[in-house]
Design a protein around this motif. Structure first.
Motif, mmCIF file in Angstrom:
data_model
loop_
_atom_site.group_PDB
_atom_site.id
_atom_site.type_symbol
_atom_site.label_atom_id
_atom_site.label_comp_id
_atom_site.label_asym_id
_atom_site.label_seq_id
_atom_site.Cartn_x
_atom_site.Cartn_y
_atom_site.Cartn_z
ATOM 1 N N UNK A 1 0.804 -1.218 0.000
ATOM 2 C CA UNK A 1 0.000 0.000 0.000
ATOM 3 C C UNK A 1 0.830 1.258 0.000
ATOM 4 N N UNK A 2 2.100 1.142 0.394
ATOM 5 C CA UNK A 2 3.002 2.292 0.335
ATOM 6 C C UNK A 2 3.876 2.262 -0.912
ATOM 7 N N UNK B 1 -8.146 8.550 -3.490
ATOM 8 C CA UNK B 1 -9.354 7.941 -2.960
ATOM 9 C C UNK B 1 -9.476 6.451 -3.141
ATOM 10 N N UNK B 2 -8.420 5.785 -3.659
ATOM 11 C CA UNK B 2 -8.489 4.341 -3.905
ATOM 12 C C UNK B 2 -7.340 3.600 -3.218
ATOM 13 N N UNK B 3 -6.825 4.172 -2.148
ATOM 14 C CA UNK B 3 -5.645 3.610 -1.512
ATOM 15 C C UNK B 3 -5.925 2.429 -0.599
ATOM 16 N N UNK B 4 -4.963 1.507 -0.552
ATOM 17 C CA UNK B 4 -5.003 0.344 0.319
ATOM 18 C C UNK B 4 -4.471 0.736 1.702
ATOM 19 N N UNK B 5 -4.604 -0.174 2.687
ATOM 20 C CA UNK B 5 -3.883 -0.011 3.948
ATOM 21 C C UNK B 5 -2.401 0.172 3.620
ATOM 22 N N UNK B 6 -1.713 0.990 4.399
ATOM 23 C CA UNK B 6 -0.284 1.155 4.173
ATOM 24 C C UNK B 6 0.453 1.280 5.496
ATOM 25 N N UNK C 1 13.980 5.646 -6.513
ATOM 26 C CA UNK C 1 14.734 6.893 -6.366
ATOM 27 C C UNK C 1 13.978 7.897 -5.502
ATOM 28 N N UNK C 2 12.652 7.901 -5.590
ATOM 29 C CA UNK C 2 11.856 8.799 -4.743
ATOM 30 C C UNK C 2 11.960 8.396 -3.280
ATOM 31 N N UNK C 3 11.866 7.107 -3.019
ATOM 32 C CA UNK C 3 11.999 6.625 -1.656
ATOM 33 C C UNK C 3 13.369 6.973 -1.092
ATOM 34 N N UNK C 4 14.416 6.711 -1.878
ATOM 35 C CA UNK C 4 15.773 6.974 -1.421
ATOM 36 C C UNK C 4 16.005 8.435 -1.117
ATOM 37 N N UNK C 5 15.492 9.319 -1.949
ATOM 38 C CA UNK C 5 15.671 10.754 -1.745
ATOM 39 C C UNK C 5 14.998 11.220 -0.456
ATOM 40 N N UNK C 6 13.760 10.782 -0.239
ATOM 41 C CA UNK C 6 13.026 11.192 0.958
ATOM 42 C C UNK C 6 13.697 10.670 2.215
ATOM 43 N N UNK C 7 14.125 9.412 2.189
ATOM 44 C CA UNK C 7 14.732 8.811 3.370
ATOM 45 C C UNK C 7 16.101 9.412 3.673
ATOM 46 N N UNK D 1 5.976 10.300 3.352
ATOM 47 C CA UNK D 1 5.649 9.224 2.421
ATOM 48 C C UNK D 1 4.187 8.805 2.528
ATOM 49 N N UNK D 2 3.649 8.798 3.727
ATOM 50 C CA UNK D 2 2.226 8.475 3.868
ATOM 51 C C UNK D 2 1.365 9.548 3.205
ATOM 52 N N UNK D 3 1.690 10.811 3.445
ATOM 53 C CA UNK D 3 0.918 11.900 2.850
ATOM 54 C C UNK D 3 0.985 11.857 1.331
ATOM 55 N N UNK D 4 2.172 11.594 0.785
ATOM 56 C CA UNK D 4 2.328 11.542 -0.674
ATOM 57 C C UNK D 4 1.601 10.332 -1.265
ATOM 58 N N UNK D 5 1.666 9.187 -0.583
ATOM 59 C CA UNK D 5 0.951 7.999 -1.060
ATOM 60 C C UNK D 5 -0.560 8.231 -1.057
ATOM 61 N N UNK D 6 -1.058 8.884 -0.019
ATOM 62 C CA UNK D 6 -2.487 9.170 0.063
ATOM 63 C C UNK D 6 -2.909 10.115 -1.062
ATOM 64 N N UNK D 7 -2.056 11.084 -1.354
ATOM 65 C CA UNK D 7 -2.360 12.025 -2.436
ATOM 66 C C UNK D 7 -2.411 11.297 -3.781
ATOM 67 N N UNK D 8 -1.472 10.410 -4.024
ATOM 68 C CA UNK D 8 -1.398 9.710 -5.296
ATOM 69 C C UNK D 8 -2.466 8.625 -5.436
ATOM 70 N N UNK D 9 -3.006 8.167 -4.320
ATOM 71 C CA UNK D 9 -4.038 7.127 -4.372
ATOM 72 C C UNK D 9 -5.374 7.667 -4.853
#
Length: 266
Positions: free
Chosen positions: A202-203, A238-243, A210-216, A228-236
């Motif tokens: 879900x994440x 309204x259709x996001x899984x548990x993460x 590369x996006x994960x590496x840059x943020x971390x 990362x949670x906020x960005x995943x929610x934005x990209x989902x």
């Protein structure tokens, strides 16, 4: 005489979100060993099998991991044996739980054992992943037990195409199924600045490496979980899984004990 390896200080954080599902079936925990300072176990489990079935399976992974880790004696047992026991016994307990359940509970697992000197061991089943980054660059990423991963391995599907494939959520192995899951593990010594990421699909579904590496690399663990949670929610949209995710970041320190993990639950 070889000088002792300096102790590595650890910063850690966890994050979890229900996404757009009605209920939460992910579980994420970081455990500190009751007798060995600086020894830690991080576990993520993504349950499947209906509202109660999936959560029950993920809960069983966490409970089994805690019990086995509490009994683990590093001077007498190998890290590989601990991780193998977590996979094998979680699988068995989920199968036993299914006898009295209406659903068919299953779960993924990704677990990381981090030793006080920075040596890291990991194992996984399903599509929850372990990543290791150094200076923002991916060093290690576990390979999913999934239908689309088999297509990628066969050369008939690219990584990008696999991410959006209609069968991207079809697993070829998980805990609690009729077939025993494979035991896939590895290890490596970490350096100051290295970051370990465990997360459910879900994440990671919403990011390239590369996006994960840059943020971390540029954010502290708590901040990176929130970002990362906020960005995943934005990209989902309204259709996001548990993460869920756990971030372990190492730094050089002469301190005797690692920093305690912090949790963030948006």
């Amino acid at each position: 005489m070889t000088p002792p390896r300096p102790r590595l200080q650890l910063q850690a954080a966890t994050g979890i979100h229900r996404g757009d599902r009605q209920y939460q079936q992910d579980r994420i925990e970081i455990f500190t060993h009751p007798r060995v300072a600086g020894l830690m176990l991080a576990v993520v489990a993504d349950g499947m099998g209906g509202r109660s079935g999936g959560r029950m399976a993920a809960d069983q992974v966490i409970l089994t991991s805690r019990q086995l880790f509490d009994r683990f004696v590093p001077s007498q047992e190998e890290p590989l044996s601990l991780l193998q026991s977590i996979v094998r016994e979680s699988h068995l307990m989920i199968k036993l739980s299914a006898i009295s359940a209406e659903q068919e509970p299953h779960s993924t697992v990704a677990c990381v054992l981090l030793q006080p000197d920075g040596h890291c061991h990991w194992a996984h089943v399903g599509d929850s992943r372990v990543h290791v980054f150094r200076a923002g660059r991916l060093l290690v990423r576990t390979k999913d037990h999934s239908y689309v991963q088999e297509l990628v391995d066969a050369g008939t599907l690219s990584e990008t195409m696999a991410r959006n494939h209609p069968m991207s959520n079809v697993l070829t192995s998980s805990l609690g199924t009729a077939e025993d899951p494979p035991f896939v593990s590895d290890s490596m010594p970490l350096k100051a600045g290295d970051v370990v990421l465990l997360c459910s699909d879900g994440l990671w579904h919403y990011f390239v490496d590369t996006e994960l590496g840059s943020a971390l690399d540029r954010l502290e663990p708590r901040e990176s979980c929130e970002f990362l949670i906020a960005k995943a929610r934005q990209r989902a949209v309204g259709r996001g899984d548990n993460l869920s995710l756990a971030v372990l970041k190492l730094g050089r320190s002469e301190a005797r004990a690692a920093a305690a993990p912090h949790g963030t639950r948006p």
